[in-house]
Design an enzyme around this catalytic site. Sequence first.
Site, PDB file in Angstrom:
ATOM      1  N   ALA A  39       0.799  -1.214   0.000  1.00  0.00           N
ATOM      2  CA  ALA A  39       0.000   0.000   0.000  1.00  0.00           C
ATOM      3  C   ALA A  39       0.836   1.270   0.000  1.00  0.00           C
ATOM      4  CB  ALA A  39      -0.934   0.003   1.213  1.00  0.00           C
ATOM      5  N   ARG A  62       7.730  -3.515  -5.334  1.00  0.00           N
ATOM      6  CA  ARG A  62       9.051  -3.946  -5.751  1.00  0.00           C
ATOM      7  C   ARG A  62       8.925  -5.127  -6.683  1.00  0.00           C
ATOM      8  NH1 ARG A  62       9.885  -5.359  -0.127  1.00  0.00           N
ATOM      9  NH2 ARG A  62       8.139  -6.662   0.509  1.00  0.00           N
ATOM     10  N   HIS A  88      -3.412 -12.330  -3.114  1.00  0.00           N
ATOM     11  CA  HIS A  88      -3.507 -11.494  -1.919  1.00  0.00           C
ATOM     12  C   HIS A  88      -2.182 -11.631  -1.191  1.00  0.00           C
ATOM     13  CE1 HIS A  88      -5.480 -10.465   2.191  1.00  0.00           C
ATOM     14  NE2 HIS A  88      -4.817  -9.448   1.669  1.00  0.00           N
ATOM     15  N   ASP A  89      -1.522 -10.528  -0.932  1.00  0.00           N
ATOM     16  CA  ASP A  89      -0.161 -10.595  -0.405  1.00  0.00           C
ATOM     17  C   ASP A  89      -0.065 -11.405   0.876  1.00  0.00           C
ATOM     18  OD1 ASP A  89      -1.406  -8.645   1.161  1.00  0.00           O
ATOM     19  OD2 ASP A  89      -0.101  -7.021   0.521  1.00  0.00           O
TER      20      ASP A  89
END
Length: 478
Positions: free
Chosen positions: A13, A17, A242-243
């Site tokens: 957010a 990278r 979803h991270d």
Amino acid sequence: MTSATVAAVDLGASSGRVMLARVGPGRLDLTEAHRFPNVPVRLPDGLHWDVLRLYRDVLDGLAAAVRATADDGSAGGIASIGIDSWAVDYGLLDADRRLLGNPYHYRDSRTDGVAESVHRLVDEQKLYAVTGLQFLPFNTIYQLAAEGAALSRADHVALLPDLLTYWLTGTLGTEATNASTTGLFDVRAGDWAGDLIAAAGLRPSLFPPLRRAGAVVGPLRPEVLDDTGLPRSAVVTAVGSHDTASAVVGVPAADERFAYVSCGTWSLVGVELDAPVLTEASRTANFTNEGGVDGTIRYLRNVMGLWLLSESIETWRRSGYVEDLATLLAAAAEVPPGGPVFDPDDPVFLPPGDMPSRIEDACRRAGVPVPADRPELVRSILDSLAAAYARTVREATALSGREVDVVHLVGGGAQNELLCQLTADACELPVVAGPVEATALGNVLVQARSLGVVDGDRWALRALIRATQETRRYEPSR
């Protein structure tokens, strides 16, 4: 193929990278190819993500990764790319799959009060019984309800990592772990909740078909090949998009008796289960059942996270304060224990703005001393987060029946030694901190398994992380 080079696009957010990994039996090397800021834009109609800038940075990052493989002579170049990001936000596409404006930021105020109107169509108990999802005012279901007339012009809803995947490949779909965060997903069936979608006044056709982590999405568009120099053989592979789903794969646990804190802008605190917990006690405790890699359930609750600290520092920076974080943390470590603790999940902390003043007001409302200076305020934030983590771990074990012997703290917060020690003290359990890049590691390992260069279930992937990545253990001090 005995080893492979893959790229992980990991979007947070506040920054993104592109990470480059070389993976094979007994080998897991991760390096950063490109890092870039993720700065939202406030327009007259609200707060938005600058998604075209993000996509440009992704392309630049992939080009940098290509140059890195050329420099070190990696045979065959990059074989696969996987994308993960935060949850709930999306872009709207028309019938020609053109983007209808910059996606809204989940911290935008347009969803204020919208949940009540949705709950008149589908009550909260029904929503939880189907989706198992924690109530958060920015869940995708509420954001879509706030779209108004804009939704009538849309033919597709593309969650952020799926939107970028579409631009890379020309193939549109929805990865399941991220779909499970929308409030429109049947957590038991593992599919879109068609009846619920219709009851909420939405068109089921808006939601592209699901794909699972490990599925090959497809090759890259010719324009992407030209922009990046990637080999024509490279593919995009679906990961836990979803991270947190990728981060949980990256937890170096040896058995199931662990809790995790995926600690970044948000902190996701919970346990890994084989089946959802859909009891009324779970709903009233506001726990969520989100899909994980390999059909698991991430049983967790969102805690406000290091947003409290980063937004406080940003507020001080705007007023001319230039002290760095390391100095602040060192000073906070010297503050005696037993200072003020507030509820970090108070909705007042959700929007951007003057965080220190809001924290001071929260302390007054709680009837605890107001921090006297910046180190005391930083210590109050970390004490409050550690207390929230401990409370959430204890509730997760009570509600799920899963016993816990250790807490794994992964992500950027693993570098915060004071927070790690305070968490061990509050949980009265050992904390294993690291890896910092758990999300990227989970991302690349799912790709590597899809390519066939590593074998086994998630426990085998975690064993490779334990064998190759550094962690630090913190014992409770009392």
